[in-house]
Scaffold this active site. Structure first.
Site, PDB file in Angstrom:
ATOM      1  N   THR A 206       0.896  -1.460   0.240  1.00 56.72           N
ATOM      2  CA  THR A 206      -0.095   0.157  -0.095  1.00 56.72           C
ATOM      3  C   THR A 206       0.733   1.138   0.401  1.00 56.72           C
ATOM      4  O   THR A 206       1.569   1.431   0.486  1.00 56.72           O
ATOM      5  CB  THR A 206      -0.705  -0.207   1.256  1.00 56.72           C
ATOM      6  OG1 THR A 206      -1.566  -0.824   1.341  1.00 56.72           O
ATOM      7  CG2 THR A 206      -1.543   1.365   1.708  1.00 56.72           C
ATOM      8  N   ARG A 234     -14.356  -7.483  -0.172  1.00 57.68           N
ATOM      9  CA  ARG A 234     -13.453  -7.233   0.836  1.00 57.68           C
ATOM     10  C   ARG A 234     -12.865  -5.909   1.120  1.00 57.68           C
ATOM     11  O   ARG A 234     -12.088  -5.160  -0.191  1.00 57.68           O
ATOM     12  CB  ARG A 234     -12.064  -8.394   0.968  1.00 57.68           C
ATOM     13  CG  ARG A 234     -11.195  -8.343   2.169  1.00 57.68           C
ATOM     14  CD  ARG A 234     -10.161  -7.310   1.931  1.00 57.68           C
ATOM     15  NE  ARG A 234      -9.044  -7.368   2.828  1.00 57.68           N
ATOM     16  CZ  ARG A 234      -8.503  -6.353   3.280  1.00 57.68           C
ATOM     17  NH1 ARG A 234      -7.561  -5.116   2.566  1.00 57.68           N
ATOM     18  NH2 ARG A 234      -7.438  -6.265   4.094  1.00 57.68           N
ATOM     19  N   GLY A 236     -11.371  -3.030   3.291  1.00 54.93           N
ATOM     20  CA  GLY A 236      -9.803  -3.232   4.245  1.00 54.93           C
ATOM     21  C   GLY A 236      -8.867  -1.598   4.506  1.00 54.93           C
ATOM     22  O   GLY A 236     -10.757  -0.800   5.209  1.00 54.93           O
ATOM     23  N   ASP A 237      -8.396  -1.349   5.557  1.00 51.77           N
ATOM     24  CA  ASP A 237      -8.254  -0.595   6.025  1.00 51.77           C
ATOM     25  C   ASP A 237      -7.627   0.621   5.528  1.00 51.77           C
ATOM     26  O   ASP A 237      -8.591   1.960   6.042  1.00 51.77           O
ATOM     27  CB  ASP A 237      -6.507  -0.911   7.349  1.00 51.77           C
ATOM     28  CG  ASP A 237      -5.711  -0.732   6.713  1.00 51.77           C
ATOM     29  OD1 ASP A 237      -6.013  -1.315   5.968  1.00 51.77           O
ATOM     30  OD2 ASP A 237      -5.055   0.237   6.878  1.00 51.77           O
ATOM     31  N   THR A 256      -0.990   1.043   6.943  1.00 56.48           N
ATOM     32  CA  THR A 256       0.095  -0.205   5.893  1.00 56.48           C
ATOM     33  C   THR A 256       0.061  -1.189   6.979  1.00 56.48           C
ATOM     34  O   THR A 256       0.526  -1.289   7.543  1.00 56.48           O
ATOM     35  CB  THR A 256       1.128   0.203   5.149  1.00 56.48           C
ATOM     36  OG1 THR A 256       1.308  -1.253   4.224  1.00 56.48           O
ATOM     37  CG2 THR A 256       2.416   0.379   5.541  1.00 56.48           C
ATOM     38  N   GLY A 259      -4.824  -5.560   7.354  1.00 57.08           N
ATOM     39  CA  GLY A 259      -6.174  -4.007   7.319  1.00 57.08           C
ATOM     40  C   GLY A 259      -6.698  -4.721   8.225  1.00 57.08           C
ATOM     41  O   GLY A 259      -7.729  -3.969   8.613  1.00 57.08           O
TER      42      GLY A 259
HETATM   43  N1  ASP Z   1      -3.736  -2.377   4.337  1.00 53.48           N
HETATM   44  C1  ASP Z   1      -3.832  -2.821   3.183  1.00 53.48           C
HETATM   45  C2  ASP Z   1      -5.340  -3.770   3.620  1.00 53.48           C
HETATM   46  O1  ASP Z   1      -5.235  -4.298   4.322  1.00 53.48           O
HETATM   47  C3  ASP Z   1      -2.286  -4.063   2.748  1.00 53.48           C
HETATM   48  C4  ASP Z   1      -1.402  -2.951   2.126  1.00 53.48           C
HETATM   49  O2  ASP Z   1      -1.161  -2.453   3.713  1.00 53.48           O
HETATM   50  O3  ASP Z   1      -0.505  -3.466   1.512  1.00 53.48           O
HETATM   51  O4  ASP Z   1      -5.782  -3.355   1.789  1.00 53.48           O
END
Ligand code: ASP
Length: 338
Positions: A206, A234, A236-237, A256, A259
């Protein structure tokens, strides 16, 4: 003898007073006028990556940093800086955002992004985008032009239809490297090996940026393709305001990592609140969340506070990261112990 002693004492007092004055001057002079930090994802980053790839990462991080520097040095806003930096990283195929986003379990790309202005608490976020080249810029339009904060899936695409943002076919996001990564993950899942969504050895990627501008305003932005092989729909965060992205008058944070873990702990907001409620430093607040709330291997954060202090910490083996402030203090790193 007494006279000599008192002369020495007076000289010492004068010297220490002038030291104090110098120190004061230094403090005034050392006020940070602007600061920026960015990340390109945290996770297990092998030390054995070829030198050429290493160089590409360093130069990608440096290039993005220069974009942010140009905005802030010339008096631009923190908001412009984080948007421009994240756009640059979205266009770089090395990172899992925009071009170079990971594959979903269905072999497509679904992108999430968010941006937040700490001076007004306004925010814009999107999840499940499939045709928007630079999700962070659409998030900014959501923030500035919509009466809502967060759009998803078809609605997010429909919102994009009403703007002039650049559109692409979904396979624009495709890169061979991410395709191979997805194939390996699918194979592991088939064979019941644990490289799926809950695997700590997962590589992330990310991108995010946080900044403080000359007016002292803070902003944060984050953009991602999510996690490799993620299931339909889905979220994510990253686009959840307060989890992967947050900015207020105290701090701006971008996360990052895994998530689901970051969301459970409302991590970015917890860092800012911990600072505010406990009168704590950014450094300590971030370390609290990484050690007391999250598990080893879960995540990395970048943050900047209202005085321009930067912190970039992780409990993973590495995080692509870089920062720069108005004093010219520059950091560009990949591994945790670099
Ligand atoms: N935090 C991101 C997610 O879960 C993934 C990442 O940080 O690479 O979507």
């Amino acid at each position: 003898m007494k006279l000599l002693q008192s002369i020495i004492l007076s000289i010492a007092v004068i010297i220490s007073a002038s030291d104090r004055n110098d120190h004061k001057k230094e403090l005034i002079m050392s006020q940070t006028e602007w600061a920026i930090a960015l990340h390109g994802g945290a996770g297990t980053i092998s030390r054995d990556i070829p030198d050429t790839l290493k160089e590409q990462y360093y130069s990608g991080l440096n290039e993005a940093l220069e974009v942010g520097e140009a905005v802030l040095r010339d008096g631009g806003t923190a908001l412009d800086a984080v948007e421009q930096v994240v756009r640059n990283l979205e266009d770089n195929p090395l990172f899992n955002a925009g071009k170079g986003s990971v594959f979903t379990s269905e072999g497509k790309h679904e992108l999430d992004a968010a941006i937040m202005d700490g001076s007004t608490l306004t925010a814009g976020a999107l999840t499940g985008l499939t045709t928007v080249k630079n999700p962070v810029s659409l998030a900014r339009i959501v923030m500035e032009e919509s009466r809502h904060i967060f759009f998803s899936g078809e609605g997010a695409e429909e919102f994009a239809n009403q703007t002039n943002v650049e559109r692409v076919e979904n396979d624009y996001f495709h890169t061979e490297r991410r395709y191979q990564q997805w194939q390996r993950t699918q194979e592991d899942t088939r064979l019941n090996r644990s490289s799926d969504i809950d695997d700590k050895n997962h590589k992330y990627g990310t991108v995010g940026a946080v900044a403080m501008d000359r007016k002292g305003n803070l902003a944060a932005a984050t953009s991602t393709g999510g996690m490799t092989n993620k299931q339909f729909g889905r979220v994510g965060d990253v686009p959840i305001i307060g989890s992967g992205t947050f900015a207020n008058h105290v701090a701006a944070i971008s996360a990052t990592g895994w998530g689901e873990q970051i969301m459970r702990n409302v991590s970015a907001n917890t860092i800012a609140n911990y600072m505010e409620f406990n009168n704590e430093s950014l450094e300590n607040a971030m370390s609290f969340v990484l050690t007391e709330r999250l598990d080893p291997g879960d995540a990395g954060f970048i943050g900047v506070d209202a005085a321009g202090n930067i912190s970039m910490q992780m409990n993973t083996a590495g995080m692509y990261r870089a920062s720069l402030n108005s004093h010219g203090h520059r950091v560009v790193r990949i591994w945790v112990d670099e």
